[in-house]
Design an enzyme around this catalytic site. Structure first.
Site, PDB file in Angstrom:
ATOM      1  N   ASN A 127       0.877  -1.173   0.000  1.00 12.32           N
ATOM      2  CA  ASN A 127       0.000   0.000   0.000  1.00 12.32           C
ATOM      3  C   ASN A 127       0.915   1.225   0.000  1.00 12.32           C
ATOM      4  O   ASN A 127       2.114   1.108   0.280  1.00 12.32           O
ATOM      5  CB  ASN A 127      -0.972  -0.037   1.195  1.00 12.32           C
ATOM      6  CG  ASN A 127      -0.278   0.146   2.529  1.00 12.32           C
ATOM      7  OD1 ASN A 127       0.473   1.104   2.728  1.00 12.32           O
ATOM      8  ND2 ASN A 127      -0.513  -0.773   3.463  1.00 12.32           N
ATOM      9  N   ASN A 149      -7.776  -7.826  10.037  1.00  9.14           N
ATOM     10  CA  ASN A 149      -7.838  -8.516   8.750  1.00  9.14           C
ATOM     11  C   ASN A 149      -7.928 -10.042   8.864  1.00  9.14           C
ATOM     12  O   ASN A 149      -7.891 -10.739   7.848  1.00  9.14           O
ATOM     13  CB  ASN A 149      -6.622  -8.152   7.889  1.00  9.14           C
ATOM     14  CG  ASN A 149      -6.569  -6.677   7.574  1.00  9.14           C
ATOM     15  OD1 ASN A 149      -5.595  -6.006   7.862  1.00  9.14           O
ATOM     16  ND2 ASN A 149      -7.638  -6.147   7.000  1.00  9.14           N
ATOM     17  N   ARG A 153       0.617 -11.677   2.358  1.00  4.92           N
ATOM     18  CA  ARG A 153      -0.206 -11.858   3.553  1.00  4.92           C
ATOM     19  C   ARG A 153      -0.993 -13.172   3.550  1.00  4.92           C
ATOM     20  O   ARG A 153      -1.671 -13.486   4.543  1.00  4.92           O
ATOM     21  CB  ARG A 153      -1.185 -10.673   3.721  1.00  4.92           C
ATOM     22  CG  ARG A 153      -0.479  -9.337   3.979  1.00  4.92           C
ATOM     23  CD  ARG A 153      -1.412  -8.297   4.589  1.00  4.92           C
ATOM     24  NE  ARG A 153      -1.843  -8.662   5.941  1.00  4.92           N
ATOM     25  CZ  ARG A 153      -2.696  -7.940   6.675  1.00  4.92           C
ATOM     26  NH1 ARG A 153      -3.220  -6.830   6.178  1.00  4.92           N
ATOM     27  NH2 ARG A 153      -3.046  -8.330   7.887  1.00  4.92           N
ATOM     28  N   ARG A 189      -8.862  -4.058  -2.201  1.00  4.77           N
ATOM     29  CA  ARG A 189      -8.474  -5.344  -1.610  1.00  4.77           C
ATOM     30  C   ARG A 189      -9.565  -6.405  -1.749  1.00  4.77           C
ATOM     31  O   ARG A 189      -9.320  -7.487  -2.262  1.00  4.77           O
ATOM     32  CB  ARG A 189      -8.116  -5.159  -0.132  1.00  4.77           C
ATOM     33  CG  ARG A 189      -6.869  -4.310   0.106  1.00  4.77           C
ATOM     34  CD  ARG A 189      -5.610  -4.998  -0.371  1.00  4.77           C
ATOM     35  NE  ARG A 189      -4.418  -4.227  -0.121  1.00  4.77           N
ATOM     36  CZ  ARG A 189      -3.731  -4.237   1.017  1.00  4.77           C
ATOM     37  NH1 ARG A 189      -4.128  -4.971   2.032  1.00  4.77           N
ATOM     38  NH2 ARG A 189      -2.640  -3.511   1.143  1.00  4.77           N
ATOM     39  N   HIS A 196      -8.419   0.078   2.715  1.00  6.86           N
ATOM     40  CA  HIS A 196      -9.376  -0.743   3.473  1.00  6.86           C
ATOM     41  C   HIS A 196     -10.475   0.191   3.973  1.00  6.86           C
ATOM     42  O   HIS A 196     -10.193   1.341   4.349  1.00  6.86           O
ATOM     43  CB  HIS A 196      -8.719  -1.379   4.710  1.00  6.86           C
ATOM     44  CG  HIS A 196      -7.963  -2.649   4.453  1.00  6.86           C
ATOM     45  ND1 HIS A 196      -6.797  -2.952   5.116  1.00  6.86           N
ATOM     46  CD2 HIS A 196      -8.227  -3.708   3.645  1.00  6.86           C
ATOM     47  CE1 HIS A 196      -6.361  -4.150   4.721  1.00  6.86           C
ATOM     48  NE2 HIS A 196      -7.208  -4.622   3.819  1.00  6.86           N
ATOM     49  N   ASP A 252     -11.839   0.341   6.779  1.00  4.15           N
ATOM     50  CA  ASP A 252     -11.634   0.844   8.144  1.00  4.15           C
ATOM     51  C   ASP A 252     -10.579   1.944   8.234  1.00  4.15           C
ATOM     52  O   ASP A 252     -10.268   2.437   9.310  1.00  4.15           O
ATOM     53  CB  ASP A 252     -11.330  -0.303   9.123  1.00  4.15           C
ATOM     54  CG  ASP A 252      -9.970  -0.945   8.901  1.00  4.15           C
ATOM     55  OD1 ASP A 252      -9.229  -0.533   7.985  1.00  4.15           O
ATOM     56  OD2 ASP A 252      -9.628  -1.881   9.658  1.00  4.15           O
ATOM     57  N   ALA A 297       3.051   1.088   8.143  1.00  2.56           N
ATOM     58  CA  ALA A 297       2.560  -0.080   7.398  1.00  2.56           C
ATOM     59  C   ALA A 297       1.167   0.175   6.853  1.00  2.56           C
ATOM     60  O   ALA A 297       0.561  -0.700   6.228  1.00  2.56           O
ATOM     61  CB  ALA A 297       2.544  -1.307   8.302  1.00  2.56           C
ATOM     62  N   CYS A 312      -6.989  -1.304  13.078  1.00  5.96           N
ATOM     63  CA  CYS A 312      -6.365  -2.430  12.372  1.00  5.96           C
ATOM     64  C   CYS A 312      -5.689  -3.396  13.334  1.00  5.96           C
ATOM     65  O   CYS A 312      -5.559  -4.582  13.033  1.00  5.96           O
ATOM     66  CB  CYS A 312      -5.273  -1.951  11.424  1.00  5.96           C
ATOM     67  SG  CYS A 312      -5.752  -0.741  10.229  1.00  5.96           S
TER      68      CYS A 312
HETATM   69  N1  ARG Z   1       0.301  -3.505   5.780  1.00  3.37           N
HETATM   70  C1  ARG Z   1      -1.024  -3.980   5.944  1.00  3.37           C
HETATM   71  C2  ARG Z   1      -1.679  -4.140   4.580  1.00  3.37           C
HETATM   72  O1  ARG Z   1      -1.399  -3.347   3.716  1.00  3.37           O
HETATM   73  C3  ARG Z   1      -1.817  -3.053   6.819  1.00  3.37           C
HETATM   74  C4  ARG Z   1      -3.184  -3.586   7.161  1.00  3.37           C
HETATM   75  C5  ARG Z   1      -4.014  -2.613   7.933  1.00  3.37           C
HETATM   76  N2  ARG Z   1      -5.230  -3.179   8.336  1.00  3.37           N
HETATM   77  C6  ARG Z   1      -6.441  -2.631   8.234  1.00  3.37           C
HETATM   78  N3  ARG Z   1      -7.458  -3.255   8.736  1.00  3.37           N
HETATM   79  N4  ARG Z   1      -6.636  -1.498   7.594  1.00  3.37           N
HETATM   80  O2  ARG Z   1      -2.435  -5.047   4.324  1.00  3.37           O
END
Ligand code: ARG
Length: 276
Positions: A22, A71, A90, A137, A166, A168, A253, A259
């Site tokens: 991201n 997640n 992931r 995503r 995302h 959230d 991140a 998150c």
């Molecule tokens: N580095 C992770 C990703 O890009 C961060 C996830 C953050 N989680 C969230 N629920 N927004 O997937």
């Protein structure tokens, strides 16, 4: 199964910026292990002080984003719809999450093959409606499939800014009739769909970039990243108590308070349809 708000977290032992999936992630801007640990612990302790039962999942080397338990999946009663991550980096998390949920009394369900879905990161109840972020995503058809499984209304919301990848990161239900959001993260149709929520509080650009929307709601208490004074004031005005805590190591991140947590007993804003 729960007698008080219960949240799943995963300690940041193996957290780091090891890949870039991201726009916030930059391998040349690594996180600091000690600061990450301190910030994570402060968030943990703050939640405990709000009488949350914080359960912990064992961190795993090589899965730096496992800290982002939001997640892991979408929790619904004693069922968890497991995530199916878009990025290979992931995908190894799902087996770990599945094992945790099974050991802890949840029924786990995988989505049909070929559908991407990133759990509570993209699927949030406000009242009895599932607000579902898609495109960056998660897939829209995954959201419709989930709605059929739960027998609930799904409002798909197209995300248009890679920084708010995302749901959230740009939307947070506060209770069954109110939410905060960052309008530029959505397309026109999504903004119209969101306007059905009776009380919508807009977050300003600078605070959205501090991940103001990525807040944890525990009844009338709201936990969020520091540096969001305008949102804090707006929330206080409508009767919430706000608790800011520094989480900039996780911003590296693309994550923040919400998150780093997964509500196991149902979000404050969720009015769940009956289990089937
Ligand atoms: N580095 C992770 C990703 O890009 C961060 C996830 C953050 N989680 C969230 N629920 N927004 O997937």
């Amino acid at each position: 199964m729960f007698d008080r708000p219960t949240i799943l977290m995963c300690p940041p032992d193996f957290y780091g910026i090891e890949y870039e999936i991201n726009p916030w992630m930059d391998r040349n801007a690594p996180s600091d292990a000690d600061r990450s640990r301190r910030q994570w612990q402060d968030l943990h302790d703050l939640l405990v002080s709000l009488h949350v039962d914080v359960q912990q999942m064992q961190p795993v080397r090589g899965l730096p984003d496992l800290v982002f338990t939001a997640n892991a999946g979408l929790v619904w009663h004693d069922t968890v719809f497991l995530s199916s991550f878009r990025h290979a980096a992931r995908q190894g998390e799902t087996a770990i999450d599945a094992a945790w949920f099974s050991t802890n009394g949840f029924r786990t369900i995988e989505l049909p093959a070929g559908m991407y879905f990133e759990g509570a990161g993209d699927a949030l109840f406000c009242g009895d409606t599932l607000y579902a972020g898609y495109l960056v995503r998660s897939d829209a058809n995954a959201m419709q499939w989930l709605g059929q499984q739960m027998g609930c209304r799904v409002l798909p919301l197209q995300l248009v800014d890679e920084h708010y990848y995302h749901l959230d990161t740009c939307f947070c239900p506060l209770d069954s009739t109110s939410a905060i959001y960052y309008p530029p993260a959505f397309d026109d149709y999504a903004r119209r769909a969101l306007s059905q929520i009776p009380r919508l509080i807009e977050v300003h650009a600078a605070e959205a970039a501090r991940f103001a929307c990525n807040a944890v709601v525990v009844g009338r208490d709201i936990v969020l990243n520091s540096g969001c004074p305008r949102l804090e004031a707006a929330l206080q005005q409508v009767g919430f108590r706000t608790h800011a805590t520094e989480l900039d190591e996780f911003l590296k991140a693309g994550g923040s308070a919400k998150c780093l947590t997964l509500r196991l007993d149902g979000e404050a804003a969720a009015v769940w349809p009956q289990a089937r």
